[in-house]
Design an enzyme around this catalytic site. Structure first.
Site, short mmCIF file in Angstrom:
data_model
loop_
_atom_site.label_atom_id
_atom_site.label_comp_id
_atom_site.label_asym_id
_atom_site.label_seq_id
_atom_site.Cartn_x
_atom_site.Cartn_y
_atom_site.Cartn_z
N LYS A 1 -6.97 3.46 -2.90
CA LYS A 1 -7.29 3.40 -1.46
C LYS A 1 -7.53 4.80 -0.94
O LYS A 1 -6.80 5.74 -1.27
CB LYS A 1 -6.13 2.72 -0.72
CG LYS A 1 -6.28 2.66 0.80
CD LYS A 1 -5.09 1.94 1.41
CE LYS A 1 -5.07 2.05 2.93
NZ LYS A 1 -3.90 1.37 3.54
N LYS B 1 -10.22 0.27 -1.97
CA LYS B 1 -10.02 -0.04 -0.56
C LYS B 1 -10.40 1.19 0.26
O LYS B 1 -9.86 2.28 0.05
CB LYS B 1 -8.57 -0.44 -0.26
CG LYS B 1 -8.31 -0.70 1.23
CD LYS B 1 -6.89 -1.18 1.49
CE LYS B 1 -6.61 -1.31 2.99
NZ LYS B 1 -5.24 -1.80 3.28
N ASP C 1 0.86 -1.18 0.00
CA ASP C 1 0.00 0.00 0.00
C ASP C 1 0.90 1.24 0.00
O ASP C 1 1.54 1.54 1.01
CB ASP C 1 -0.90 0.03 1.24
CG ASP C 1 -2.02 -1.00 1.20
OD1 ASP C 1 -1.92 -1.95 0.40
OD2 ASP C 1 -2.96 -0.86 2.00
#
Length: 219
Positions: free
Chosen positions: A154, A183, A92
């Site tokens: 995300k 996400k 991430d």
């Protein structure tokens, strides 16, 4: 929603700067018990988490350029390579938000692409910190993230002004190209929150609270 299905969406997270090895042991133990998608831990705990989860299906996720995103691309690439060497299955990364404000979309795209090349077949999620962005910037980043080859966009680090909001996820869901997943992370504090984010388009949830809630309910 069935609890087992809900857990399959969760990246069970502990990114606290004060997290200890004992905390990571507990995180991984709970991750295996509830069959979550992954644990999300600081780079310094990737190797330990990988060892603790080697006999399970739970993936190890870590963060790159975290939490502010303004490291150089070379630094982020080194962090990524080191994390993978230590056993990371998913990455991430945080974008350079200043570059987005300056409309340097090509620079952001190129950075994401470099990191994705290092990841190979591993999942790459791109954190854009939606609480600092306009709706137009969120929509634009859906295109950039997809063009660069990342797997997820995300919402948040959980370390800025606020975390995921339904509004931001709805913008992502409306503007993402086919194949790009979402996400939601930061501030998901109840089972109802989690179910709502899934219903509007999130395929992963970054949260530390849902498993705690399930454990409390069991107790």
């Amino acid at each position: 929603m069935d609890i087992k299905l809900l857990c399959s969406y969760i990246d069970h997270t502990n990114l606290s700067p004060s997290a200890t090895e004992a905390d990571i042991f507990e995180l991984c133990k709970d991750a295996k018990k509830y069959s979550v998608a992954s644990v999300c831990v600081a780079p310094s705990y990737v190797k330990l988490s990988s060892e603790l989860l080697k006999d399970s299906k739970v993936k190890v996720c870590t963060v790159i350029g975290f939490p502010n995103g303004y490291l150089s691309t070379a630094s982020k690439c080194f962090e990524t390579s080191d994390a993978i060497k230590n056993g990371a299955d998913e990455i991430d990364m945080v974008i350079n938000i200043g570059h987005l404000k300056d409309k340097k979309l090509d620079a952001i795209e190129n950075e994401i692409r470099e990191i994705k090349n290092i990841c190979g077949g591993r999942i790459l999620k791109v954190i854009i910190e939606t609480c600092l962005l306009t709706d137009e910037e969120i929509a634009a980043m859906c295109i950039v993230v997809h063009k660069a080859g990342a797997d997820f966009i995300k919402t948040s680090t959980g370390f800025s002004k606020s975390g995921a909001t339904p509004h931001a996820v709805e913008i992502m869901a409306k503007n993402r190209p086919e194949g790009l997943k979402i996400k939601a992370a930061g501030g998901i504090s109840s089972i109802e929150d989690a179910e709502n984010f899934i219903s509007i388009g999130a395929e992963r949830l970054g949260t530390s609270r849902i498993i705690k809630i399930l454990k409390a309910l069991e107790a």
